[in-house]
Write a protein that holds these residues in place. Sequence first.
Motif, mmCIF file in Angstrom:
data_model
loop_
_atom_site.group_PDB
_atom_site.id
_atom_site.type_symbol
_atom_site.label_atom_id
_atom_site.label_comp_id
_atom_site.label_asym_id
_atom_site.label_seq_id
_atom_site.Cartn_x
_atom_site.Cartn_y
_atom_site.Cartn_z
ATOM 1 N N VAL A 95 40.007 37.908 35.850
ATOM 2 C CA VAL A 95 40.958 38.131 37.029
ATOM 3 C C VAL A 95 40.262 37.614 38.264
ATOM 4 N N ALA A 96 38.773 37.516 38.509
ATOM 5 C CA ALA A 96 38.275 36.854 39.400
ATOM 6 C C ALA A 96 38.254 35.366 39.533
ATOM 7 N N THR A 97 38.114 34.704 38.145
ATOM 8 C CA THR A 97 38.151 33.269 38.149
ATOM 9 C C THR A 97 39.510 32.809 38.078
ATOM 10 N N PHE A 98 40.469 33.351 37.408
ATOM 11 C CA PHE A 98 42.026 32.943 37.558
ATOM 12 C C PHE A 98 42.451 33.097 39.091
ATOM 13 N N SER A 99 42.122 34.194 39.733
ATOM 14 C CA SER A 99 42.445 34.306 41.119
ATOM 15 C C SER A 99 42.023 33.209 41.879
ATOM 16 N N ARG A 100 40.841 32.863 41.786
ATOM 17 C CA ARG A 100 40.386 31.836 42.575
ATOM 18 C C ARG A 100 41.118 30.420 42.389
ATOM 19 N N ILE A 101 41.578 30.107 40.990
ATOM 20 C CA ILE A 101 42.311 29.185 40.644
ATOM 21 C C ILE A 101 43.492 29.305 41.336
ATOM 22 N N ALA A 102 44.259 30.364 41.395
ATOM 23 C CA ALA A 102 45.738 30.516 42.073
ATOM 24 C C ALA A 102 45.511 30.071 43.442
ATOM 25 N N ALA A 103 44.208 30.594 44.154
ATOM 26 C CA ALA A 103 44.072 30.336 45.790
ATOM 27 C C ALA A 103 43.980 28.691 46.007
ATOM 28 N N MET A 104 43.234 28.131 45.314
ATOM 29 C CA MET A 104 43.111 26.611 45.471
ATOM 30 C C MET A 104 44.413 25.846 45.147
ATOM 31 N N ASN A 105 45.058 26.522 44.007
ATOM 32 C CA ASN A 105 46.334 25.640 43.814
ATOM 33 C C ASN A 105 47.470 26.081 44.873
ATOM 34 N N ARG A 106 47.542 27.063 45.461
ATOM 35 C CA ARG A 106 48.419 27.377 46.401
ATOM 36 C C ARG A 106 47.851 26.588 47.719
ATOM 37 N N SER A 107 46.765 26.520 48.015
ATOM 38 C CA SER A 107 46.250 25.609 48.885
ATOM 39 C C SER A 107 46.626 24.077 48.987
ATOM 40 N N LEU A 108 46.598 23.406 47.900
ATOM 41 C CA LEU A 108 47.204 22.105 47.458
ATOM 42 C C LEU A 108 48.493 22.011 47.446
ATOM 43 N N VAL A 109 49.258 23.157 47.045
ATOM 44 C CA VAL A 109 50.770 22.975 47.088
ATOM 45 C C VAL A 109 51.299 23.150 48.533
ATOM 46 N N ALA A 110 50.354 24.087 49.462
ATOM 47 C CA ALA A 110 50.748 24.163 50.654
ATOM 48 C C ALA A 110 50.662 22.695 51.575
ATOM 49 N N LEU A 111 49.819 22.043 51.068
ATOM 50 C CA LEU A 111 49.594 20.518 51.714
ATOM 51 C C LEU A 111 50.505 19.585 51.018
ATOM 52 N N ASP A 112 51.240 19.804 50.076
ATOM 53 C CA ASP A 112 52.020 18.879 49.525
ATOM 54 C C ASP A 112 51.176 17.733 48.702
#
Length: 586
Positions: A95-112
């Motif tokens: 949970v902790a590991t994959f939630s960090r990945i999700a946060a980084m992915n959303r950060s990249l998506v937000a920057l297009d």
Amino acid sequence: MTRPILIRSLTLLVAVTLSAAGGYLFLRFTGEGGLTTLDIVRAILVTFTSFWLVWGAAAAVLGVFAPARKPDFDPREKPEGLTAILVPIYNEDPVATFSRIAAMNRSLVALDIADRFHIAVLSDTTVLETAAQEIVWFEHLLREPMSAGRIFYRRREKNTGRKAGNIEDFIARSGGAYDYALILDADSLMEGATIGEMARRMDRDDNLGLLQTVPQVINAATVFGRSMQFSACYMSPSFARGAALMQGSEGPYWGHNAIVRVSAFAASCGLPVLSGKPPYGGHILSHDYVEAALLSRAGWTVKVDPELGGSFEEGPENLIEYAKRDRRWCQGNLQHRRLIGAPGLKFWSRFTFIQGIMAYMASPLWLTLLFTSVLAALFPDQRSAFSGFGVEHPVPIWAVGVAVAVVLVVPKLMILVRGAIDGRNRHFGGTHVVLLSIVTEVAFSTVLAPVMLMLQSRAVMQVLLGLDGGWPPTRRGQNWISINDAFQASWWIVLTGVLALGSTAIFAPSVALWLAPAALPAIFAPLLISMSSHPSHAKRPLYFRTDSEIAPTPVMAEHQAIMASWTIQGNPSDVAVARSAEHVAA
């Protein structure tokens, strides 16, 4: 002579001069009417050990006077190269590991810019239940935006070569599809803007083989963890800035939160399996230092950027977990003695190996200095042939401790003064809060120093005796330690402290007085370990405050929101985990 070489040479000259002067003064002011053989041995130990202290302090002083450069870039500019973000995991909390990945992915998506980055979760997990949960939470991760065709998961049945082997396996199988690889740890967290800028720097410099960030420790809750967190966030940038001036294009690699050029890494960083059995033989544990040396040998630039920001990790929350990790690092660094003479390595790479070795060998040497000082005090009349060299009123051994404290504390106070001048202290609660934190950190680390000294000395002795420490999985989170567990882990430290202080109190009471500051923390080691493993009673304690704690960055806030959301949803159902476990077993 290039600038880094000039700075290295001047720093080396200063360190040699000051340590030699310290050894001479110790020799000159020790002994009444003459010197014993023990006095000469102690002077040699003082000279040798103080060199590495001065060398480390010099890096911090250099960092204080080095200009801080604020990175200026467009976070929405798309990198040209394709980057694989690699997340090696080994029996971690999914949970902790994959939630960090999700946060980084959303950060990249937000920057297009997410289409220029793929994410690969590389599992070496050996616990089947954990592996089953990984599959379930990976399916959860695939619901994240733009995850299709960009986020991947694979698990090795045999974790040959551990983390280095895990990365090597990916490079060999899939590396040809990518220009760069951003290597993380399971507890790594990075801003999308930082990730994008690292890839763009690789685009702009065709000779850049590796770019290392300076991660900040976050999410610490215990006294021990918060002390490390403050030091990493407030002190480390200055140390790293000074070290970077000496390193130049032959910088460090710390194994995570760094980007590498895949073609350079694949061609240069194949690690040998050392002949013989562990701890000196087998797979290289501290592989990161070696990989940096191999890239430098091949002519690639290896750099660290302390100013890049947006790079985070978590640290051990108690001394026992810290010691477990430190034992592995000790074994890995001592392995490097077999690589110092490897052909083609640059001078700085060889010196870095020696630094890594001395980071651990210094502890038993300081312990030897303490032991010989006790013997010298117990047997003061055994004069050597150097009669008349000493003075009538010798300087006691605690004077060495004062000198060491000055070398360690002065750079921290200089960092405080610079922070007050350039306004950095405001981000840490103000200069008065930072001063309180530094004073508390110095006091806390001083009290823990004898315990740390004993733990590191034991680790070195275990390696020298041929005992393999292996690669125990990291237990993240608070992991509060009870008094009983702390005593089981440190009873031998308690016994050593009791015997040392008790015997000197009986046979040399004057010696016991200056030995007490080192012996008493050892005697109370279980209490120190247990108390420092618990969180502060205050919700937001005034000391050890950090900038990311006061004002969390976007990716930190995103991670916390995802964790809260996933926690509310609950753990995967027993049916889902059972099905995944069947798949893993098959």
